[in-house]
Design a protein around this motif. Structure first.
Motif, PDB file in Angstrom:
ATOM      1  N   LEU A 379       0.857  -1.214   0.000  1.00 35.15           N
ATOM      2  CA  LEU A 379       0.000   0.000   0.000  1.00 35.15           C
ATOM      3  C   LEU A 379       0.884   1.252   0.000  1.00 35.15           C
ATOM      4  CD1 LEU A 379      -2.880  -1.061   2.419  1.00 35.15           C
ATOM      5  CD2 LEU A 379      -3.071  -0.590  -0.035  1.00 35.15           C
ATOM      6  N   TRP A 381       1.717   4.156  -1.789  1.00 31.46           N
ATOM      7  CA  TRP A 381       1.151   4.978  -2.872  1.00 31.46           C
ATOM      8  C   TRP A 381       2.207   5.734  -3.664  1.00 31.46           C
ATOM      9  CZ3 TRP A 381      -3.603   3.929  -4.407  1.00 31.46           C
ATOM     10  CH2 TRP A 381      -4.409   3.216  -3.522  1.00 31.46           C
ATOM     11  N   CYS A 409      -7.878   3.195  -0.364  1.00 32.28           N
ATOM     12  CA  CYS A 409      -8.546   4.151  -1.240  1.00 32.28           C
ATOM     13  C   CYS A 409     -10.057   3.970  -1.063  1.00 32.28           C
ATOM     14  CB  CYS A 409      -8.125   3.976  -2.698  1.00 32.28           C
ATOM     15  SG  CYS A 409      -8.877   2.597  -3.571  1.00 32.28           S
ATOM     16  N   MET A 411     -12.323   2.890  -2.855  1.00 34.52           N
ATOM     17  CA  MET A 411     -12.979   1.740  -3.493  1.00 34.52           C
ATOM     18  C   MET A 411     -13.552   0.777  -2.446  1.00 34.52           C
ATOM     19  SD  MET A 411     -13.529   0.228  -6.477  1.00 34.52           S
ATOM     20  CE  MET A 411     -13.992  -1.383  -7.057  1.00 34.52           C
ATOM     21  N   CYS A 412     -12.702   0.396  -1.473  1.00 29.27           N
ATOM     22  CA  CYS A 412     -13.125  -0.580  -0.470  1.00 29.27           C
ATOM     23  C   CYS A 412     -13.031  -0.024   0.951  1.00 29.27           C
ATOM     24  CB  CYS A 412     -12.281  -1.846  -0.515  1.00 29.27           C
ATOM     25  SG  CYS A 412     -11.694  -2.323  -2.145  1.00 29.27           S
ATOM     26  N   GLY A 413     -12.260   1.050   1.107  1.00 30.92           N
ATOM     27  CA  GLY A 413     -12.144   1.674   2.422  1.00 30.92           C
ATOM     28  C   GLY A 413     -11.696   0.686   3.489  1.00 30.92           C
ATOM     29  N   CYS A 416     -10.526  -2.840   2.665  1.00 25.35           N
ATOM     30  CA  CYS A 416      -9.377  -2.968   1.749  1.00 25.35           C
ATOM     31  C   CYS A 416      -8.748  -4.358   1.935  1.00 25.35           C
ATOM     32  CB  CYS A 416      -8.354  -1.879   2.067  1.00 25.35           C
ATOM     33  SG  CYS A 416      -6.831  -2.045   1.139  1.00 25.35           S
ATOM     34  N   SER A 417      -8.800  -5.164   0.916  1.00 21.03           N
ATOM     35  CA  SER A 417      -8.317  -6.546   1.030  1.00 21.03           C
ATOM     36  C   SER A 417      -6.817  -6.591   1.283  1.00 21.03           C
ATOM     37  CB  SER A 417      -8.669  -7.340  -0.226  1.00 21.03           C
ATOM     38  OG  SER A 417      -8.104  -6.714  -1.358  1.00 21.03           O
ATOM     39  N   VAL A 418      -6.109  -5.638   0.723  1.00 20.87           N
ATOM     40  CA  VAL A 418      -4.654  -5.629   0.914  1.00 20.87           C
ATOM     41  C   VAL A 418      -4.342  -5.356   2.389  1.00 20.87           C
ATOM     42  CG1 VAL A 418      -2.486  -4.578   0.189  1.00 20.87           C
ATOM     43  CG2 VAL A 418      -4.345  -4.848  -1.460  1.00 20.87           C
TER      44      VAL A 418
HETATM   45  S1  SF4 Z   1      -7.991  -3.244  -2.084  1.00 18.51           S
HETATM   46 FE1  SF4 Z   1      -9.607  -1.735  -2.429  1.00 18.51          FE
HETATM   47  S2  SF4 Z   1      -9.204  -0.094  -0.948  1.00 18.51           S
HETATM   48 FE2  SF4 Z   1      -7.378  -1.364  -1.003  1.00 18.51          FE
HETATM   49  S3  SF4 Z   1      -6.106  -0.278  -2.476  1.00 18.51           S
HETATM   50 FE3  SF4 Z   1      -7.186  -1.863  -3.620  1.00 18.51          FE
HETATM   51  S4  SF4 Z   1      -9.024  -0.849  -4.430  1.00 18.51           S
HETATM   52 FE4  SF4 Z   1      -8.166   0.489  -2.857  1.00 18.51          FE
END
Ligand code: SF4
Length: 433
Positions: A379, A381, A409, A411-413, A416-418
């Motif tokens: 993560l 950036w 980000c 998208m998932c807040g 966030c799967s990562v």
């Molecule tokens: S997993 Fe989702 S929140 Fe995490 S960086 Fe990727 S798109 Fe963004």
């Protein structure tokens, strides 16, 4: 020993400075490259008058290169805008720029372009003939056409598109093919019209030996144009296209006998299912000469998005053996591209070329992707922006919305799967609230 062309040097066992540059950039053995240049399976377009050139190679075992078309038309004559397009092309790593200016006196722009550009420069002298000679098409003679080619060669153009394969035999195949879109190549349509109006054979075919002498003198690579490239899916792989390709193969060996480097131009519009076979046919008929494709656009129904239709086809083509992609912009079929259109087209083409290089197994091609994957896993950036093909766009997207946790980000807040996996694999708890 002095040499006239890269190919002559290669055949004589001489390693040129341009070969060293290309071998270094590609990370390959220079002797391997020299042998490919000698055999014609790789080309290094490098006019001896293009002083500022950073040589690039096109062909066997080399990274897929991309070309950006630009230049004024009669309706849009803003040379400053065209120079901005040059800046965009160079910024995003285009290895070639073709000046397709087709109105008035184009000499000053081309000279400035050649002085400015470390990328190789290509032209289609046929486009420039009317403006250069100040004669209408029907009054231009075969000698006049040669004069235009000579002028471009003297100026430092590295490769010229010449539609020498559209001879009487190829035209006979074309006429009997019964095409939907006839001839969509601009240069091809002009040659065809000239031949019909004058009753003469194609001047570049009839005077091919003289043409080769001019190209040899300045080491200009001939890019044998496909005047009969299909302009819609229905015309792909027809007798006209294949008939002309056979002629191009015969012209290839004649050029190589004079130590003139060759590239072969290809389709066009073509269904995905036909692309791989077309690449194989070209390599077979043209003795493994480097293949330079425009597209192929894999559907006819997407004006405004033809940078995507061509990137899909370009990726498949390059993965199947094409060596050089001519970019297509969203403005294709609609208008002269803007600077923004050029940027969109270059990036689409760059992505297609890179995707193909990974599939082709070009050494080191996937390293870039692996660096991006590592940055994403962390993560990280700033590192992701460093690896992004279009850093500014990636940064602008992230900056446009604000996640609660700045490491993720929007998208998932919190999901966030990562982040979840990094924590879970470190033995840390995961809270979504
Ligand atoms: S997993 Fe989702 S929140 Fe995490 S960086 Fe990727 S798109 Fe963004």
């Amino acid at each position: 020993m002095t040499y006239s062309t890269q190919m002559e040097a290669a055949k004589a066992g001489i390693v040129t400075p341009e070969m060293k540059t290309v071998a270094h950039d590609e990370g390959i053995d220079v002797e391997v490259l020299r042998a490919r240049v000698a055999a014609g399976t790789a080309a290094i377009p490098a006019n001896r008058n293009h002083r500022n050139l950073h040589a690039s190679g096109v062909g066997e075992g080399l990274r897929t290169k991309i070309n950006v078309n630009l230049g004024i038309s009669g309706d849009m004559r803003d040379y400053d805008c065209e120079m901005q397009k040059v800046d965009v092309a160079l910024k995003f790593g285009a290895e070639a720029i073709m000046d397709l200016s087709n109105y008035g006196k184009t000499h000053d722009f081309r000279r400035a372009l050649i002085e400015k550009s470390p990328a190789m420069i290509g032209t289609v002298p046929m486009y420039d003939a009317v403006g250069y000679l100040e004669k209408d098409l029907a009054h231009i003679t075969a000698d006049d056409f040669m004069d235009v080619v000579r002028a471009h060669a003297e100026e430092g153009v590295d490769f010229v598109t010449i539609h020498a394969g559209l001879n009487r035999k190829a035209i006979d195949s074309f006429k009997r093919s019964g095409r939907k879109m006839n001839i969509v190549s601009r240069g091809g349509s002009l040659i065809y019209a000239w031949m019909e109006m004058t009753g003469n054979e194609n001047p570049f075919f009839e005077h091919y030996d003289e043409l080769l002498e001019i190209l040899r003198e300045y080491d200009v690579t001939i890019s044998l144009g496909d005047a009969l490239r299909p302009g819609c899916l229905a015309d792909a792989t027809d007798a006209g296209q294949v008939g002309e390709l056979i002629e191009l193969g015969l012209l290839t060996t004649r050029a190589w006998e004079r130590d003139v480097q060759v590239m072969i131009e290809g389709p066009g519009h073509m269904a995905l299912s036909e692309i791989a076979a077309n690449m194989q046919i070209e390599k077979r008929l043209c003795h493994n000469a480097p293949f330079y494709v425009l597209g192929p656009l894999v559907t006819d129904i997407a004006p405004g998005y033809d940078h995507i239709t061509s990137a899909i086809g370009g990726a498949v083509a390059a993965a199947s053996g094409a060596d050089f992609l001519c970019y297509v912009t969203p403005a294709e079929h609609l208008r002269l591209p803007s600077v923004e259109d050029v940027k969109e087209g270059v990036i689409a083409s760059r992505i297609a070329a890179h995707a193909a290089d990974i599939a082709k197994g070009i050494p080191g091609a996937r390293d870039w992707d692996d660096r991006m994957a590592a940055a994403r896993q962390r993560l990280d950036w700033p590192a992701m922006f460093d690896e992004a093909i279009d850093r500014e766009k990636a940064e602008a997207y992230v900056a446009s919305t604000k996640p609660a946790d700045p490491r993720t980000c929007t998208m998932c807040g919190a999901m966030c799967s990562v982040r979840t996996m990094n924590r879970a694999m470190n033995g840390e708890g995961v809270s979504l609230l």
